[in-house]
Design an enzyme around this catalytic site. Structure first.
Site, PDB file in Angstrom:
ATOM      1  N   ILE A  41      12.166  12.967  43.932  1.00 55.11           N
ATOM      2  CA  ILE A  41      12.086  14.378  44.351  1.00 55.11           C
ATOM      3  C   ILE A  41      12.515  14.562  45.807  1.00 55.11           C
ATOM      4  O   ILE A  41      13.423  15.321  46.107  1.00 55.11           O
ATOM      5  CB  ILE A  41      10.656  14.942  44.155  1.00 55.11           C
ATOM      6  N   SER A  42      11.861  13.884  46.722  1.00 57.50           N
ATOM      7  CA  SER A  42      12.183  14.114  48.129  1.00 57.50           C
ATOM      8  C   SER A  42      11.668  12.971  48.982  1.00 57.50           C
ATOM      9  O   SER A  42      10.891  12.138  48.529  1.00 57.50           O
ATOM     10  CB  SER A  42      11.547  15.420  48.609  1.00 57.50           C
TER      11      SER A  42
ATOM     12  N   THR B 297       9.102  11.704  56.573  1.00 59.76           N
ATOM     13  CA  THR B 297       8.719  10.631  57.484  1.00 59.76           C
ATOM     14  C   THR B 297       7.639   9.756  56.862  1.00 59.76           C
ATOM     15  O   THR B 297       7.536   8.581  57.164  1.00 59.76           O
ATOM     16  CB  THR B 297       8.168  11.229  58.790  1.00 59.76           C
ATOM     17  N   TYR B 298       6.813  10.355  55.977  1.00 59.50           N
ATOM     18  CA  TYR B 298       5.688   9.629  55.383  1.00 59.50           C
ATOM     19  C   TYR B 298       6.123   8.624  54.331  1.00 59.50           C
ATOM     20  O   TYR B 298       5.482   7.635  54.077  1.00 59.50           O
ATOM     21  CB  TYR B 298       4.739  10.643  54.726  1.00 59.50           C
ATOM     22  N   GLY B 299       7.237   8.921  53.642  1.00 59.80           N
ATOM     23  CA  GLY B 299       7.645   8.094  52.508  1.00 59.80           C
ATOM     24  C   GLY B 299       8.418   8.911  51.498  1.00 59.80           C
ATOM     25  O   GLY B 299       9.184   9.799  51.886  1.00 59.80           O
TER      26      GLY B 299
ATOM     27  N   VAL C 290       8.669  10.909  47.445  1.00 60.91           N
ATOM     28  CA  VAL C 290       7.926  11.495  46.332  1.00 60.91           C
ATOM     29  C   VAL C 290       8.750  11.392  45.054  1.00 60.91           C
ATOM     30  O   VAL C 290       9.951  11.673  45.053  1.00 60.91           O
ATOM     31  CB  VAL C 290       7.571  12.975  46.608  1.00 60.91           C
TER      32      VAL C 290
ATOM     33  N   LYS D 155       3.387  10.228  45.388  1.00 66.55           N
ATOM     34  CA  LYS D 155       3.807  10.102  46.779  1.00 66.55           C
ATOM     35  C   LYS D 155       3.620   8.647  47.187  1.00 66.55           C
ATOM     36  O   LYS D 155       2.509   8.125  47.143  1.00 66.55           O
ATOM     37  CB  LYS D 155       2.934  11.016  47.638  1.00 66.55           C
TER      38      LYS D 155
ATOM     39  N   ASP E 125      -0.361  22.136  59.119  1.00 64.12           N
ATOM     40  CA  ASP E 125       1.078  22.078  58.855  1.00 64.12           C
ATOM     41  C   ASP E 125       1.459  22.971  57.679  1.00 64.12           C
ATOM     42  O   ASP E 125       2.199  22.566  56.794  1.00 64.12           O
ATOM     43  CB  ASP E 125       1.506  20.631  58.609  1.00 64.12           C
TER      44      ASP E 125
END
Lengths: 381, 331
Positions: free
Chosen positions: A20-21, A24-26, A28, A45, A148
């Site tokens: 999917i996308s 910065t976190y990782g 999905v 995720k 956020d």
């Protein structure tokens, strides 16, 4: 101790449908449960390991991942994305969430790209905004600041239910041991950042989230961000730059923040910066009319959410009680009720759906190469 | 959720009856009876003191926390993680020193006062010696183990918040408050945080601090507590009954200081009035007095075990644990 082994294996339990996308976190992924008789869809995720190298080692889980895991495990509300489970396997963290077909960024984009720029129906806007406020109110009642909120983080399921997602920056604000300012210096995507944060306030309150909701409301109406500033980049790591251009965008529409409108404005560390701005009057009403809006209650609610003074800004709970929601057609908890068209489904790509690969970012992947507005906005937003 | 104990994971997933807890521990031991026989360890209560306690037997986790100047709340969180972890995993399958350091590392992040993993490891090594693995990767791996066994339920509710909220309402003196605070710290050494909600533990701590002060001339904690418990029980069974007087005799007091120098009242009578008012308030507030009595007894017996531990206990416990870790090759 013997090497850690997960009792559950991601790939045994879920079939990966596609990517999917990434952020910065990782990354999905969209996945389907392998459980016979219950082939539900999920968004998984996968957190990127802190250090990327050929051999991944355990390095300690980042504080934001810890917060997100803990908060998502604890939260339970119809307007907050539901965490199904967390799997810790092979040095990686997988958070398995309920799947939501849409998000607000995608919905806004669909309308703004439409050749006749058909606005989002008012019933949809009302429903989305009410559900969003309902979720934010729940977070705030539980001492959670999201920090956020932005269209890309607000999911909408195929059934039209709004789900607040991405609690990666969320924090508990009940008597924090350290000021909420320490730790992560910059919070909230710049376009949705509250004026008190821009002016360097160290007191984070729930009002920073309701400001962001006001910006999202405006964006649902205008189909473009209301305050689309350009981010000043950090020059030194230690100092946070003053976001002059963002402040300028706000002042052009809302007018100069005077002590009459915001009694404590002088208390802000960066207050002195304001003297160098040209004076503006309050142009929000003109902006509202200019984007073609006529509902006076809608304007009143927007002005309440975008109040300069954080102590006077509407709380999520107050906003839920606003007449805007209680006049006209009955509010629906299905944002898509009565719609004659359907939004396109979330884009899922096949090129990079191997979830078991290390979380290293490689060039040429869809997340880097989607041409056009959306990819750019994702990056900026 | 986070602000609300009643819908928290702590209440929904991590609160159990005493019987259930005993059964869980029995089953853990039964998983590997050979190991249990081969490696005799101190009892759960003794181990708990060894891991957690503040004074009698300078404990491992607290010592590490003190060394790192960790805030009490983060320490209490770490203590509860350790306790929860060992309801899921047999202690003989683990290196308890690594588990303690890991729980502290995780608690520091969750309580918003993070420390770098390398610092935690090096402090833990100076505290625990070389039984603590030197490589941060070991601790980071153990973190996966801990979070996984805790089902990612990392937000915990402590009694401190209730104490702070009730201090003005109950007119507690600063001395009452700090005694209560200490009793809450001590409750972290017991199983109480697994069995009772935090507000019950806070109410017990307040009860103990006020009651014990009311009898400045107590010789034994136990007698005072028994009297207090009797008083409480009387109220619990018959809320309109007069509050029985707490016996006042001779001797030391709870905190080592002169207990009669409390701020709110100079006389003994006045202090006993306070006890009466407190018990009345509890009764009116429909506080579960049975639970308060049970908690009181648990804390009192903790103090007794504490006092009865021989000075060399710490050394013996540590040797037993180190031997187990080394011989089983589970460092």
């Amino acid at each position: 101790m013997p090497p850690y082994r997960s009792k559950v294996r991601v790939l045994e339990k879920y079939q990966i449908i596609g990517f999917i996308s990434s952020g910065t976190y990782g990354r999905v992924y969209k996945a389907r449960s392998r459980t016979p008789g219950n082939k539900k869809e999920f968004a998984i995720k996968k957190f990127k390991p802190d250090k990327e190298g050929e051999v991944i080692q355990y390095t300690g889980i980042s504080q934001s991942a810890c917060r997100e895991m803990a908060l998502c495990s604890e939260l339970s509300h119809e307007n907050v994305i539901h965490l199904h489970e967390i799997i810790l396997e092979d040095k990686c963290i997988y958070m398995v969430f309920e799947y939501a077909e849409h998000d607000l960024l995608q919905i806004i984009h669909y309308h703004s790209q439409n050749p006749d720029r058909r606005p989002i129906p008012e019933t949809t806007v009302k429903s989305v905004l009410w559900q969003l406020l309902n979720g934010v109110s729940y977070l705030h009642q539980n001492w959670v600041l999201h920090r956020d909120l932005k269209p890309a983080n607000i999911m909408v399921t195929a059934a039209g239910e709004v789900k607040i997602g991405d609690l990666g920056l969320a924090r508990l604000f009940y008597k924090p041991i350290q000021s909420l300012y320490t730790g992560d210096k910059v919070v909230v995507t710049i376009w949705y950042r509250a004026p008190e944060l821009l002016l360097g306030s160290k007191h984070y309150t729930t009002a920073i989230d309701t400001w962001a909701v006001g910006c999202i409301f405006a964006e649902l109406l205008a189909l473009r961000p209301i305050f689309k500033g350009e981010e000043a980049k950090m020059e030194k790591k230690s100092t946070v730059p003053f976001q002059r251009n963002q402040m300028q965008k706000i002042i052009e529409i809302l007018g100069t923040p005077t002590p009459e409108r915001w009694p404590d404005v002088r208390q802000n560390p960066e207050y002195h910066q304001l003297s160098s701005f040209k004076q503006y009057g309050d142009n929000l009403k003109a902006w509202y009319q200019q984007i073609g809006q006529t509902n006076p209650q809608g304007y009143d609610l927007l002005a309440g959410l975008l109040n300069y003074d954080p102590t006077q800004r509407l709380s999520a709970q107050q906003a839920l009680e606003h007449p805007y929601f209680h006049e006209g057609a009955k509010l629906s908890l299905n944002a898509f009720e009565g719609q004659t068209f359907e939004y396109p489904h979330r884009r899922v790509t096949q090129e990079d759906n191997d979830i078991s690969l290390p979380g290293t970012k490689r060039s040429g992947l869809p997340d880097d190469s989607i041409a056009g507005n959306r990819a750019k906005r994702l990056k900026e937003g | 959720m986070a602000a609300n104990y009643w819908s928290s994971s702590q209440r929904l997933h991590w609160q159990m009856s005493r019987e259930k807890l005993a059964e869980i521990r029995h089953n853990l031991d039964a998983q590997d009876e050979k190991a249990v026989q081969a490696y005799p360890l101190p009892s759960y209560r003794q181990l708990s003191i060894f891991f957690n306690s503040r004074t009698a037997c300078p404990s491992q986790l607290i010592r590490l926390g003190r060394r790192m100047q960790v805030r009490q709340q983060a320490l209490a969180t770490a203590q509860l993680y350790v306790r929860r972890f060992y309801t899921k995993v047999p202690i003989r399958d683990t290196n308890p020193f690594l588990v303690m350091a890991t729980c502290l590392y995780l608690a520091l992040k969750m309580e918003e006062c993070p420390q770098h993993i390398r610092i935690v490891v090096s402090e833990a090594r100076s505290c625990f010696s070389d039984i603590m693995p030197a490589y941060p990767e070991k601790l980071a791996e153990c973190e996966f183990y801990v979070i996984s066994e805790l089902n990612s339920y990392l937000i915990v509710h402590h009694p401190y918040r209730t104490l702070q909220e009730l201090t003005p309402i109950l007119n507690l003196t600063s001395e009452d408050n700090s005694t209560s605070w200490q009793v809450i710290n001590d409750s972290c050494v017991t199983d109480l945080p697994l069995i009772y909600p935090p507000h019950i533990i806070a109410l017990t701590a307040i009860f103990l601090s006020v009651v014990l002060k009311s009898s400045p001339s107590q010789t034994s904690l136990h007698t005072t507590a028994a009297a207090a418990a009797a008083a409480a029980a009387a109220v619990a069974t018959n809320p309109v009954a007069n509050v029985p007087a707490i016996p006042a005799n001779t001797g030391g007091d709870f905190n080592g200081g002169g207990a009669s120098t409390n701020l709110s009242g100079n006389g003994q009578g006045q202090q006993q009035n306070r006890v009466g008012r407190l018990i009345e308030w509890y009764a009116e507030s429909k506080v579960d007095m049975e639970a308060i009595i049970d908690c009181t007894q648990e804390i009192i017996s903790l103090y007794e075990v504490w006092e009865s531990l021989p000075p060399q206990a710490e050394k013996v416990f540590k040797e037993q644990l180190c031997k187990m870790v080394k011989q089983r090759g589970i460092s």
